[in-house]
Design a protein around this motif. Structure first.
Motif, short mmCIF file in Angstrom:
data_model
loop_
_atom_site.label_atom_id
_atom_site.label_comp_id
_atom_site.label_asym_id
_atom_site.label_seq_id
_atom_site.Cartn_x
_atom_site.Cartn_y
_atom_site.Cartn_z
N PRO A 591 -31.63 -19.47 55.13
CA PRO A 591 -32.00 -18.61 56.27
C PRO A 591 -33.38 -17.96 56.14
O PRO A 591 -33.89 -17.44 57.12
CB PRO A 591 -30.89 -17.54 56.27
N LEU A 592 -33.99 -18.00 54.95
CA LEU A 592 -35.26 -17.32 54.73
C LEU A 592 -36.43 -18.27 54.53
O LEU A 592 -37.54 -17.81 54.23
CB LEU A 592 -35.15 -16.38 53.51
N SER A 593 -36.22 -19.56 54.66
CA SER A 593 -37.32 -20.52 54.48
C SER A 593 -37.02 -21.77 55.30
O SER A 593 -36.00 -21.86 55.98
CB SER A 593 -37.50 -20.87 53.00
N GLU A 594 -37.91 -22.75 55.20
CA GLU A 594 -37.72 -24.02 55.91
C GLU A 594 -36.86 -25.00 55.14
O GLU A 594 -36.60 -26.11 55.62
CB GLU A 594 -39.09 -24.67 56.19
N ASN A 595 -36.42 -24.64 53.94
CA ASN A 595 -35.72 -25.57 53.07
C ASN A 595 -34.31 -25.86 53.56
O ASN A 595 -33.61 -24.97 54.07
CB ASN A 595 -35.66 -25.03 51.64
N ILE A 596 -33.89 -27.11 53.38
CA ILE A 596 -32.54 -27.55 53.70
C ILE A 596 -31.99 -28.27 52.47
O ILE A 596 -32.67 -29.12 51.88
CB ILE A 596 -32.51 -28.48 54.92
N ALA A 597 -30.77 -27.92 52.06
CA ALA A 597 -30.12 -28.53 50.90
C ALA A 597 -29.08 -29.52 51.36
O ALA A 597 -28.28 -29.24 52.27
CB ALA A 597 -29.49 -27.46 50.02
N ALA A 598 -29.08 -30.69 50.75
CA ALA A 598 -28.11 -31.74 51.06
C ALA A 598 -27.41 -32.15 49.78
O ALA A 598 -28.06 -32.60 48.82
CB ALA A 598 -28.79 -32.95 51.71
N PHE A 599 -26.08 -31.97 49.74
CA PHE A 599 -25.26 -32.42 48.61
C PHE A 599 -24.71 -33.80 48.96
O PHE A 599 -24.02 -33.95 49.98
CB PHE A 599 -24.13 -31.45 48.34
N GLU A 639 -32.50 -10.03 46.27
CA GLU A 639 -32.91 -8.65 46.49
C GLU A 639 -34.40 -8.49 46.22
O GLU A 639 -35.08 -7.72 46.88
CB GLU A 639 -32.09 -7.73 45.59
N GLU A 640 -34.90 -9.21 45.21
CA GLU A 640 -36.32 -9.21 44.90
C GLU A 640 -36.82 -10.65 44.89
O GLU A 640 -36.18 -11.53 44.32
CB GLU A 640 -36.60 -8.55 43.54
N GLU A 647 -43.91 -25.94 40.96
CA GLU A 647 -43.58 -26.50 42.26
C GLU A 647 -42.09 -26.81 42.38
O GLU A 647 -41.50 -26.64 43.44
CB GLU A 647 -44.40 -27.77 42.49
N SER A 648 -41.46 -27.21 41.28
CA SER A 648 -40.05 -27.61 41.33
C SER A 648 -39.11 -26.44 41.55
O SER A 648 -37.96 -26.64 41.94
CB SER A 648 -39.67 -28.32 40.02
N SER A 649 -39.56 -25.21 41.35
CA SER A 649 -38.67 -24.05 41.48
C SER A 649 -39.10 -23.08 42.58
O SER A 649 -38.52 -22.01 42.70
CB SER A 649 -38.59 -23.31 40.15
N GLN A 650 -40.11 -23.43 43.37
CA GLN A 650 -40.56 -22.51 44.41
C GLN A 650 -39.54 -22.38 45.55
O GLN A 650 -39.55 -21.38 46.26
CB GLN A 650 -41.90 -22.98 44.98
N TRP A 651 -38.64 -23.35 45.70
CA TRP A 651 -37.62 -23.27 46.75
C TRP A 651 -36.59 -22.19 46.43
O TRP A 651 -35.80 -21.81 47.30
CB TRP A 651 -36.94 -24.62 46.93
N LEU A 652 -36.58 -21.66 45.20
CA LEU A 652 -35.65 -20.61 44.81
C LEU A 652 -36.26 -19.21 44.94
O LEU A 652 -35.63 -18.23 44.54
CB LEU A 652 -35.21 -20.82 43.36
N TYR A 654 -36.94 -17.23 47.55
CA TYR A 654 -36.36 -16.30 48.51
C TYR A 654 -34.84 -16.23 48.44
O TYR A 654 -34.26 -15.17 48.70
CB TYR A 654 -36.77 -16.69 49.94
N SER A 655 -34.19 -17.34 48.14
CA SER A 655 -32.72 -17.39 48.12
C SER A 655 -32.26 -18.13 46.88
O SER A 655 -33.02 -18.93 46.30
CB SER A 655 -32.17 -18.07 49.37
N GLN A 656 -31.02 -17.86 46.50
CA GLN A 656 -30.40 -18.55 45.37
C GLN A 656 -29.23 -19.37 45.90
O GLN A 656 -28.42 -18.87 46.70
CB GLN A 656 -29.93 -17.56 44.32
N LEU A 657 -29.12 -20.61 45.45
CA LEU A 657 -28.11 -21.53 45.94
C LEU A 657 -26.90 -21.52 45.01
O LEU A 657 -27.02 -21.77 43.81
CB LEU A 657 -28.68 -22.94 46.05
#
Length: 833
Positions: A591-599, A639-640, A647-652, A654-657
């Motif tokens: 909800p806070l970025s353009e990223n989409i996760a697909a399992f 929260e922070e 680059e491999s961890s920038q998707w984390l 704003y949010s944690q999966l």
């Protein structure tokens, strides 16, 4: 632990704490239990987790106090090791390598330096287990290989409750199926006793658990038909006797004698703890309504506390079968997660269905259940085959002010019963209150439900899909004169498309579009006018997942099909932008970025792909994050913000999966820097061993540390002012029992006087010092009258100057005063002689 660059898959709690029976320490201060791959240490008074004993690489299958040292504990695991811990400090002392998966562990005071473990036997026909004695080598090294193994019982049950030591280790009792085996260590002989699997009344005699009396030769066994048998004279093959006790209507889950052997405790599916008087079995006490079936019963060594484990992943601490003093609740597993994983915007807790008829709010940071919300609001009846209401769907608004739930029940020969409930958040109670109940909102099962999360929409809207071929839009109606009272929900629109069954639904980020999938067709609707705007088609295959892009990718709509295709449509051109072959089990939007996760499923495991719809290359990919399929996951806002450079961890950032495995373990993705930060912060906490680590204790310790630092800096120039809580009045007030304290008015005056006395004492002390200084000054003036003393002349570089003595400190001045007052007359007698 798997790694992919800087990102790794880590365990974040949710493991079973009822998997094996817990352990209570000798002083009844701590409770230890197996939890996944670690051992958790809880405070019995505050319910807080003190330590996580981590080191095993497999599932922990047993926890046991060391008989010769009550401050140390053994743990065994399927990784083939037995580890010795100092649980007060959370330190690993020694690791014994066995080399075989271990399923349970036992020890007795009569066998010093020996532990007993259950391991599997290599048999191709069936899975057999045996009890083995392990001689622990005496070595100063931390990693030791235990090679001396000897078989004790060749065929045992892997369940820890099926084996028990009697009389401190003189004999051992093992139950499996309809057979009870007793092995005597001195005789090195075993006796076997058999029961018929079914008795005349149709009950099952199969053994379920065993307990041995600590002082008498008596063995208590529990059975599937609810009976408890007390065995005696079992040291003779033909002269044994047993008596039967019967109260439980279901299988007996656990048995345990008290340390003195005066009582026998039993529990089962009735959620009732039964206390039987030994040798007076007709007298028994009950502690009912413990919430779920009892799986384990433990008594503290001093007999002060009872402990029960329950099937809903809960541990209850009881004070001598009188009242419940503490409840340690883990993540409720149940029969499976029917709802999606959600995050409550108010409490930041993960929400999913827990015990029957409830939603559980689980803290991700503390790995602890916050509270349960009763959705069904009916008493749950523990009866096999009885169908009761279950919570199957739930959804929050973006602000967290509204919660929607769907509950259903279907009897075998009856129609499906459906209830749609809308809950409003109450600021006063910080919980949800039922606002509207809609009975039979659809004629068939509801397949999907979602809120409109747009911030600028004036009315709150909910959409539900059903197998009856319709989707319905529910709208909140707020009266013009009141804001909260009188708010209600009503149906605003009913939609359908060519008689097809709707499966998925999703609102766009701005709330201007609603996408509803009807088998192979995606329909786009305008919520403002409920006009069908357009339809999107794709290669054959029903749509199983549907979601809109966010932020800069809001023009894209993504869908996963049953024929293993992941499709992306461009809403500006209403055409298929791209598609790829991928067996997608779950599609999730951050909800806070353009990223989409697909399992995605691949060869018995699950792969993860994180991507942006407008970029051809995935932002992150991870092969085999876990075995089996992942069907439940959620993005939890941080929260922070995490400042990640790789680059491999920038998707984390704003949010944690978080995601749930098929074994109901809660996993997440974390960076190495984040884990190191957590480890460093945990090492900085220095707490007194006698104080349980609670949030209040941490806050108080931090406040004390700040005061000590200020006192250290200010103490160089001035003496420390005594704090009011150090006075005798305050100590007496806090240490005296409340029921014998005098009236509040008397205590208030005493407290005020204690504060005033400290100021008066300081003034009197200052006055006394001033009087001493004046007297000292007069004495010095009198001594100076007979002869005047001149400053000494010291030549410096040809010039004569007056020498100035260095100033004396207060301590030196006091010492001089003390020396002056001493009587030196005894020295004259020595000089005369």
């Amino acid at each position: 632990m798997l790694e992919h660059g800087d990102v790794r898959v880590v365990h974040r709690g949710g493991s079973k704490i009822n998997f094996r029976q817990p352990v209570i320490t000798n002083d009844s201060s701590f409770l230890l239990c197996a939890s996944g791959e670690c051992v958790k240490v809880f405070s019995t008074s505050t319910e807080e987790c003190i330590h996580d004993l981590r080191g095993h690489t497999g599932l922990v299958t047993g926890v046991l106090l060391k008989p010769s040292n009550h401050l140390q504990v053994y743990s065994c695991s399927t990784d083939g090791t037995v580890r010795l811990w100092d649980f007060t400090d959370g330190i690993l002392i020694k690791t014994y390598v066995i080399g075989f998966p271990i399923y349970s562990i036992y020890a007795s005071a009569n066998h010093e330096g020996v532990i007993f473990i259950v391991v599997s036997k290599s048999d191709q026909r069936s899975e057999l287990f045996q009890l083995v004695a392990v001689q622990l080598p005496q070595s100063g090294e931390q990693l030791v290989e235990a090679l001396e193994l000897s078989a004790v019982l060749p065929d045992v049950s892997p369940k820890p409750t099926a084996i028990a030591f009697g009389r401190g280790g003189e004999y051992i009792a093992s139950a499996k199926g309809p057979q009870l085996e007793v092995f005597f260590f001195k005789k090195q002989k075993s006796y076997r006793f058999f029961l018929k699997e079914d008795n005349k009344k149709g009950g099952k005699n199969t053994f379920t658990c065993v307990a041995c009396h600590p002082k008498d030769d008596c063995i208590a066994t529990g059975h599937e038909d609810g009976k408890i048998r007390l065995w005696r004279n079992f040291n003779h093959k033909k002269e044994y006797t047993y008596s039967a006790l019967h109260w439980h209507h279901g299988a007996v889950g656990s048995l345990c004698f008290t340390p003195e052997g005066t009582n026998l405790l039993s529990g089962g599916v009735e959620s009732v703890l039964v206390q039987w008087r030994y040798n007076q079995e007709t007298q028994k006490d009950f502690l009912p309504r413990l919430g779920a079936a009892i799986t384990h019963i433990v008594v503290s060594p001093d007999g002060a506390l009872f402990c029960t484990s329950h099937s809903d992943n809960k541990i209850t601490i009881i004070q001598s079968c009188v009242k419940v003093s503490a409840v340690i609740q883990g993540l409720v597993k149940g029969d499976g997660v029917r709802t999606d994983l959600m995050v409550d915007p108010h409490s930041k807790a993960m929400v999913l269905n827990g015990k029957p008829g409830h939603l559980q709010f689980y803290s991700l940071q503390r790995d602890k259940l916050l509270y349960n919300l009763d959705i069904v609001q009916q008493e749950y009846i523990h009866e096999e085959g009885l169908r009761q209401f279950e919570v199957v769907k739930a959804a929050f608004t973006a602000s967290g002010d509204w919660l929607a739930t769907v509950e259903e029940r279907q009897q075998k020969a009856a129609e499906l019963e459906l209830n749609l409930k809308l809950w409003a958040f109450d600021e006063h109670t910080q919980s949800f209150v039922l606002n509207t109940t809609i009975s039979a909102p659809h004629e068939a099962r509801i397949t999907a439900m979602c809120f409109c999360h747009a911030a600028d929409i004036q009315t709150t809207m909910l959409v539900t899909n059903s197998k009856d071929g319709h989707f319905k839009a529910w709208q909140l109606a707020v009266p013009a004169h009141t804001q909260d009272e009188g708010s209600s929900w009503s149906c605003d629109f009913v939609g359908a498309y060519h008689g097809l069954v709707p499966e998925c639904c999703s609102f766009s980020a701005d709330g201007s579009l609603l996408a509803v999938s009807f088998q192979e067709v995606v329909t786009l609707w305008s919520p403002s006018s409920w006009e069908l705007l357009t339809t999107l088609s794709q290669p054959p295959g029903a749509i199983r997942q549907l979601c809109f892009g966010r932020l800069s990718c809001s023009k894209y709509l993504l869908g996963a099909t049953a024929n293993n295709l992941l499709c992306c449509w461009n809403l500006l051109t209403c055409s298929l932008e791209w598609s790829t072959v991928m067996e997608t089990n779950l599609l999730l939007v951050d909800p806070l970025s353009e990223n989409i996760a697909a399992f995605c499923s691949q060869a018995g495991s699950t792969d993860l792909f994180v991507f942006k719809p407008n970029e051809p290359r995935p932002v992150f990919s991870h092969k085999a994050v876990c075995s089996g399929k992942v069907t439940r996951a959620v993005f939890a806002p941080r929260e922070e913000m995490l400042e990640s450079c790789e680059e491999s961890s920038q998707w984390l950032n704003y949010s944690q999966l978080y995601f749930l495995t098929q074994y109901m373990d809660l996993m997440t993705f974390s960076t190495k820097a984040e884990e190191d930060k957590l480890m460093a912060s945990s090492k900085q906490l220095v707490i007194d061993d006698s104080i349980a680590m609670t949030p209040f204790c941490l806050l108080l310790g931090k406040h004390r540390q700040q005061q000590e630092n200020q006192d250290t800096l200010g103490g160089l120039s001035a003496e420390r002012t005594p704090l009011p809580q150090g006075s005798v009045a305050i100590k007496e007030l806090l240490q005296t029992p409340a029921h014998v304290l005098p009236s509040t008015s008397f205590l208030c005056s005493m407290f005020v006087q204690s504060l005033l006395i400290s100021v008066t004492d300081s003034r009197e002390e200052n006055k006394h010092e001033e009087e001493e200084m004046e007297s000292e000054k007069e004495n010095s003036d009198e001594e100076m009258e007979p002869g005047t003393s001149r400053p000494e002349l010291v030549p410096v570089e040809g010039k004569v100057t007056e020498a100035t003595a260095p100033p004396l400190t207060k301590a030196q001045v006091r010492e001089l005063r003390r020396v002056k007052k001493l009587d030196h007359s005894w020295m004259h007698n020595i000089l005369d002689t």
